[in-house]
Design a protein around this motif. Structure first.
Motif, PDB file in Angstrom:
ATOM      1  N   ARG A 817      36.557  38.952  53.190  1.00 18.16           N
ATOM      2  CA  ARG A 817      37.834  38.484  53.749  1.00 18.16           C
ATOM      3  C   ARG A 817      37.864  36.985  53.996  1.00 18.16           C
ATOM      4  NH1 ARG A 817      38.918  42.942  58.261  1.00 18.16           N
ATOM      5  NH2 ARG A 817      38.927  41.043  59.502  1.00 18.16           N
ATOM      6  N   ILE A 818      36.870  36.257  53.508  1.00 18.02           N
ATOM      7  CA  ILE A 818      36.934  34.794  53.564  1.00 18.02           C
ATOM      8  C   ILE A 818      36.447  34.208  52.243  1.00 18.02           C
ATOM      9  CG2 ILE A 818      36.275  32.678  54.774  1.00 18.02           C
ATOM     10  CD1 ILE A 818      35.644  34.281  57.218  1.00 18.02           C
ATOM     11  N   PHE A 819      35.146  34.385  51.959  1.00 21.71           N
ATOM     12  CA  PHE A 819      34.533  33.629  50.881  1.00 21.71           C
ATOM     13  C   PHE A 819      34.445  34.386  49.560  1.00 21.71           C
ATOM     14  CE2 PHE A 819      33.187  31.474  54.730  1.00 21.71           C
ATOM     15  CZ  PHE A 819      33.533  30.166  54.403  1.00 21.71           C
ATOM     16  N   THR A 820      34.831  35.647  49.551  1.00 19.73           N
ATOM     17  CA  THR A 820      34.967  36.328  48.268  1.00 19.73           C
ATOM     18  C   THR A 820      36.024  35.628  47.418  1.00 19.73           C
ATOM     19  OG1 THR A 820      34.374  38.430  49.300  1.00 19.73           O
ATOM     20  CG2 THR A 820      35.458  38.548  47.161  1.00 19.73           C
ATOM     21  N   ALA A 821      36.983  35.013  48.071  1.00 17.68           N
ATOM     22  CA  ALA A 821      38.041  34.289  47.353  1.00 17.68           C
ATOM     23  C   ALA A 821      37.496  33.117  46.554  1.00 17.68           C
ATOM     24  CB  ALA A 821      39.093  33.796  48.346  1.00 17.68           C
ATOM     25  N   PHE A 822      36.300  32.638  46.925  1.00 19.34           N
ATOM     26  CA  PHE A 822      35.691  31.512  46.218  1.00 19.34           C
ATOM     27  C   PHE A 822      34.723  32.008  45.150  1.00 19.34           C
ATOM     28  CE2 PHE A 822      37.298  29.611  50.051  1.00 19.34           C
ATOM     29  CZ  PHE A 822      37.758  28.373  49.641  1.00 19.34           C
ATOM     30  N   ASP A 823      35.079  33.113  44.506  1.00 24.50           N
ATOM     31  CA  ASP A 823      34.366  33.629  43.341  1.00 24.50           C
ATOM     32  C   ASP A 823      32.951  34.093  43.661  1.00 24.50           C
ATOM     33  OD1 ASP A 823      36.563  32.873  41.494  1.00 24.50           O
ATOM     34  OD2 ASP A 823      35.951  30.845  42.025  1.00 24.50           O
ATOM     35  N   PHE A 824      32.751  34.498  44.917  1.00 26.09           N
ATOM     36  CA  PHE A 824      31.458  35.085  45.221  1.00 26.09           C
ATOM     37  C   PHE A 824      31.347  36.397  44.463  1.00 26.09           C
ATOM     38  CE2 PHE A 824      28.412  37.619  47.576  1.00 26.09           C
ATOM     39  CZ  PHE A 824      27.388  36.706  47.751  1.00 26.09           C
ATOM     40  N   LEU A 841      44.855  31.547  48.034  1.00 25.21           N
ATOM     41  CA  LEU A 841      44.093  32.225  49.074  1.00 25.21           C
ATOM     42  C   LEU A 841      42.911  31.386  49.554  1.00 25.21           C
ATOM     43  CD1 LEU A 841      43.919  34.819  50.714  1.00 25.21           C
ATOM     44  CD2 LEU A 841      42.497  35.804  48.901  1.00 25.21           C
ATOM     45  N   GLN A 842      42.354  30.578  48.664  1.00 27.46           N
ATOM     46  CA  GLN A 842      41.237  29.720  49.070  1.00 27.46           C
ATOM     47  C   GLN A 842      41.676  28.735  50.150  1.00 27.46           C
ATOM     48  OE1 GLN A 842      40.196  28.049  45.280  1.00 27.46           O
ATOM     49  NE2 GLN A 842      39.128  29.891  44.571  1.00 27.46           N
ATOM     50  N   ALA A 843      42.806  28.070  49.919  1.00 27.75           N
ATOM     51  CA  ALA A 843      43.305  27.109  50.910  1.00 27.75           C
ATOM     52  C   ALA A 843      43.688  27.803  52.214  1.00 27.75           C
ATOM     53  CB  ALA A 843      44.501  26.357  50.333  1.00 27.75           C
ATOM     54  N   LEU A 844      44.286  28.992  52.092  1.00 29.57           N
ATOM     55  CA  LEU A 844      44.663  29.735  53.301  1.00 29.57           C
ATOM     56  C   LEU A 844      43.430  30.107  54.114  1.00 29.57           C
ATOM     57  CD1 LEU A 844      47.444  32.026  51.809  1.00 29.57           C
ATOM     58  CD2 LEU A 844      47.771  30.185  53.473  1.00 29.57           C
TER      59      LEU A 844
END
Length: 921
Positions: A817-824, A841-844
């Motif tokens: 719910r936070i860093f999966t958005a950064f292609d983890f 979503l990354q900026a949010l």
């Protein structure tokens, strides 16, 4: 299957002379066989056209077979020849000629007899099948000469190769990067952490005196940091898809899988030679580093409880698990997509289906699950385990003087009683319902021999023998398989006879302990379930057989729990001490860890079209034939021997892939793209190298380093980051961008966004909240769940999570719910190279998530504490802590105005959202 079986029986009978094969005259190939092939086969399977990769116009091609990987003809063995199955239309999928054009019975008989008599084809009997390749990565590594750079005094080999290629395009390196950019870039690439403002200022100052010396000192300092291993361990874990859940429908937690993760961190920090690193992960159980085999079971798998009890489903699931091992080994070490040969010969690379199953034969003793890792004597956990066991033994001696007792070992209950020598024991349960997955019997405290096993001469019988409705047979009590495959009895409440089990020994044995468990697999392999399997607390009596063959009462639950507790009140305190030390041993000593368990290796067969229901020829444990993978083993070799020999072969300096793949992987993580961009596919379907000679020079330097340790990963990394190519600016150049927009030729250092972990860890570092502890259990962000429920994120930002993201629970199919958005990565597929996306979503998440909001408060508080009451100084400190620099004149004015109208906390959140924070300079 029945038709195939009948056909094979008929052919065997013909071979043995039991059934007549027709005329006794010898087969005449030209008159009897070739016309059949010419009229029915060669128009689709000849020189001009070879459907399914199959040619029947020459004997040598018949022996090799087509894409299926199975020989069309095996001289002397028509029952195993694929051609005979095809012409008999044994299966619709392989029927040839197809449809209604089946050969007449007399022609099939001629082909069968021809093969039986040796498949003689005049003029072609000496032809040999050879598999040659000219593909660059399959050829031996040859160390090239370092090129001389025209007009330069080049003394760094990497720069010489790169400059030669750049010169061909009329390009050259960019100017050197400024010191602030260089230290930030180097620190993040080597440790995953940005430098502190103080270290940055010290480096900038040192560069004014001697930039080369200051940089060399920085590199050595970062390579020696304990955070180096954390950074580079994550790269390896990406490739092998390591995670702490199995990824199936239940997605169960893998208990103590983190033991392997910590091994990888230590290996990089200790600069373990790469060849040893690989050998330990394949055969660490015989090298005193048993935790290293977590590598083999890093991929996803479906647990037995989900598979069910259908035999074909069990066989299919086993084949799927072995394929996960193949994917891990092939992608990470060999750089070849070996899994593509599971159902047929590889479509691109010279890897056959026989090669694939020979590789699976190497790992036939590996099963997904837990075991106690094999530790060398000097291992800290083994040393601690010895200390704790001495304490347990001390208190056990006190209990022995009183009588029997029970111990709770989590996975099982261990019942201790007065030692007795007997030929048989009988356990009589006092309830009509019983469920046990294993019943073990031991002698003295020091004995590890399970006397209840059939291999140790035990015979097990009981009532009811078949278990509940015949689905849970009693022999599961001593099959050494823990889990849901248990013995279960459900009798009517008013039954006259209750369940009992008898274990008879082939000779008198001293017995002193008994273990009972209901689902030991769940305890060893998983955790964090809100309905954990309970340990059996069944009421029972145990009898022993005396010399006359009569049953004699010996112990039971009433004796060990009720009577002794009543007669000896001091016993409780001693039992509490024993249990305390048992719990300590489970935490500090060797403990069951998800690093794979071992089973007896089966004989391995090629599986037609990848199906376990169609086993074909037996194959030995071996590597691919194209790489001379013969290990000199057969199916009688033990599992440990198979893996040890394969580990030696794959790390041999003669293997052309191992060194190439690893130096390319290191290059990828330093420069952003590998010399071979497809870092886990060096085959014909992969991308060609941009600098083939440089790659081979690096590969040969890796294993034959003149000024460093062979196979040293730190030395190779140091070599790369000390190059001018790494130290150059990342600034764009209009002409160079026109020629090489992707910077593949490295005319500049290619800028790129940092990974999810770097963003998160850098925020914690800037606020001063980061816990720098190395290793240990993963911190939890998820709930406890029911078996088939989904994991839920409960706390992804609180103080207990303020460690490096490497130590966050790694759950498959779960968004943090936070860093999966950064292609983890999800850890379901090999991620040799992470994708880089840009989404709203990354900026949010970097602006509004609980984590960033909370950390921005801490960052603003730190800036106020360290800068005093001056807002300009507070703003400047925020820039230093996040961006490693002072703000410019225009920036400071705008930032002060923004902080006054909004808040310093919101300024921190804004800076965290900048490209400068999220990109390598």
């Amino acid at each position: 299957m029945n038709r195939i079986l009948s056909l094979k029986l008929l052919l065997v009978a013909m071979a043995c002379g039991i059934v007549s094969s027709g005329s006794a005259e010898d087969i005449d190939f030209e008159n009897d066989i070739f016309p059949i092939l010419d009229n029915n086969c060669l128009h689709c399977h000849g020189e001009d056209e070879s459907e399914s990769g199959l040619r029947l116009d020459r004997r040598v091609f018949m022996l090799r077979g087509g894409d299926s990987g199975l020989a069309s003809v095996i001289p002397g063995h028509p029952e195993n020849s694929y051609l005979i199955e095809a012409v008999n239309h044994a299966e619709a999928d392989i029927a040839m000629p197809p449809d209604e054009d089946k050969l007449p019975a007399e022609e099939i008989e001629l082909l069968t007899r021809w093969i039986q008599e040796g498949a003689v084809w005049p003029g072609q009997m000496d032809d040999v099948v050879t598999e040659d390749t000219e593909h660059w990565s399959f050829l031996p590594v040859v160390r090239p000469e370092v090129p001389e750079v025209v007009g330069g005094d080049e003394d760094h080999a990497i720069d010489a190769f790169l400059r030669k290629r750049l010169a061909q395009e009329g390009l050259d390196f960019s100017a050197p990067a400024d010191p602030r950019s260089l230290i930030r870039r180097t620190s993040i690439i080597l440790t995953g952490l940005a430098p502190t403002p103080e270290r940055t200022e010290a480096f900038v100052t040192a560069c004014q005196a001697d930039g080369d010396a200051a940089y060399e000192q920085l590199v050595d300092e970062l390579l020696a940091s304990q955070h180096f291993g954390e950074r580079w361990a994550q790269h390896w874990l990406d490739v092998i898809r390591w995670a702490e859940t199995n990824g199936s429908e239940a997605n169960l937690y893998r208990k103590n899988a983190w033991i392997y993760r910590d091994y990888v961190v230590r290996a990089f920090n200790e600069d373990k030679p790469y060849d040893q690193f690989v050998r330990e992960q394949i055969a660490g159980d015989s090298m005193g580093v048993g935790e290293a085999t977590g590598f083999l079971v890093a991929g996803p798998h479906v647990p037995a409880a989900t598979v069910g009890r259908e035999p074909s489903a069990i066989r299919q699931a086993r084949a799927d698990r072995l394929d996960e091992v193949m994917q891990t080994v092939g992608a990470s070490v060999m750089g070849v997509t070996v899994g593509c040969a599971r159902c047929h010969n590889h479509k691109f690379d010279p890897i056959s289906i026989k090669d694939y199953y020979s590789l699976t034969a190497v790992f036939q003793d590996i099963e997904f699950g837990s075991r106690f890792p094999e530790f060398a004597d000097e291992h800290p956990r083994r040393q601690r385990g010895k200390e704790v066991r001495q304490e347990i033994s001390k208190y056990r001696k006190q209990l022995s003087a009183i009588g029997g007792w029970e111990e709770d070992w989590g996975a099982y209950r261990e019942i201790h009683f007065k030692p007795i020598t007997t030929r048989a024991i009988r356990v009589r349960f006092k309830t009509p319902n019983v469920g046990l997955d294993e019943l073990e019997v031991f002698g003295s405290e020091s004995s590890r021999k399970n006397l209840a096993l059939p291999k140790n001469g035990a015979t097990l019988t009981g009532f009811p023998e078949d278990g509940f409705e015949g689905r849970y047979p009693i022999d599961r009590l001593n099959d050494r398989e823990f889990g849901t495959m248990n013995w279960r009895v459900e009798l009517p409440k008013d039954t006259d006879e209750l369940p009992w089990v008898k274990i008879a020994f082939d000779s008198p044995q001293e017995v002193a302990r008994m273990r009972l468990s209901s689902n030991r697999e769940y305890f060893y392999d998983t955790d964090y379930l809100d309905k954990k399997p309970h340990l059996p607390r069944y009421q029972y009596d145990m009898d022993i057989m005396d010399e006359a063959g009569n049953w004699k009462p010996w112990t039971g639950t009433w004796v060990t729990t009720t009577k002794l507790a009543k007669d000896h009140p001091e016993r409780k305190a001693i039992l509490d001490e024993v249990q305390k030390w048992i719990n300590t041993l489970a935490e500090d000593g060797p403990q069951p860890s998800f690093v794979g368990r071992f089973v007896e290796p089966d004989v391995t067969h090629v599986l037609l079209r990848g199906s376990p229901e169609t086993p074909r020829d037996e194959v030995p444990p071996a590597g691919p034939a194209i790489f001379s993978g013969d290990l000199g083993l057969d199916s009688s070799a033990s599992g440990a021997q198979r893996r040890a020999e394969f580990a030696k072969w794959v790390t041999s300096t003669d293997n052309p892939l191992t060194s190439r793949v690893m130096v390319n992987r290191i290059w990828h993580h330093i420069f952003g793209t590998g010399i071979v961009p497809t870092t886990s596919d060096f085959g014909l379907a992969g991308a060609p190298p941009t600098h083939p000679q440089l790659l081979d020079w690096l590969a040969s330097e890796f294993v034959d380093a003149k000024d460093a340790n062979p196979w040293s990963m730190k030395s190779m990394i140091r070599l790369m980051v000390m190059s001018d190519a790494f130290r150059q600016s990342s600034a764009p150049n209009t002409e160079a961008v026109r020629i090489d927009a992707s910077s593949m030729l490295l005319w500049r250092f290619p800028p790129r966004r940092v990974e999810a972990e770097v963003i998160r860890d850098s925020v914690l570092l800037a606020t001063g909240a980061l816990d720098p502890a190395i290793g240990g259990r993963s911190y939890r962000i998820h709930n406890e769940k029911q078996t088939y429920a989904q994991w839920e994120v409960l706390d992804n930002h609180g103080p207990k999570t303020w460690r490096r993201m490497l130590y966050q629970e790694r759950m498959r199919r779960v968004d943090d719910r936070i860093f999966t958005a950064f292609d983890f990565p999800d850890c379901g597929q090999v991620r040799a190279k992470r994708p880089v996306s840009t989404t709203p979503l990354q900026a949010l998440n970097l602006m509004n998530s609980d984590f960033v909001v909370e950390q921005s408060v801490l960052l603003a508080k730190r800036a106020r504490n360290e800068a005093g009451d001056s807002l300009p100084k507070q703003v400047a400190r925020c820039f230093e802590l996040l961006l490693d620099r002072q703000p410019g004149d225009d920036e400071i004015e705008t930032a002060i105005e923004f902080s006054e109208s909004q808040s310093l906390e919101l300024l921190c959140r804004t800076l965290i959202n900048t490209n400068e924070f999220a990109f390598l300079p």
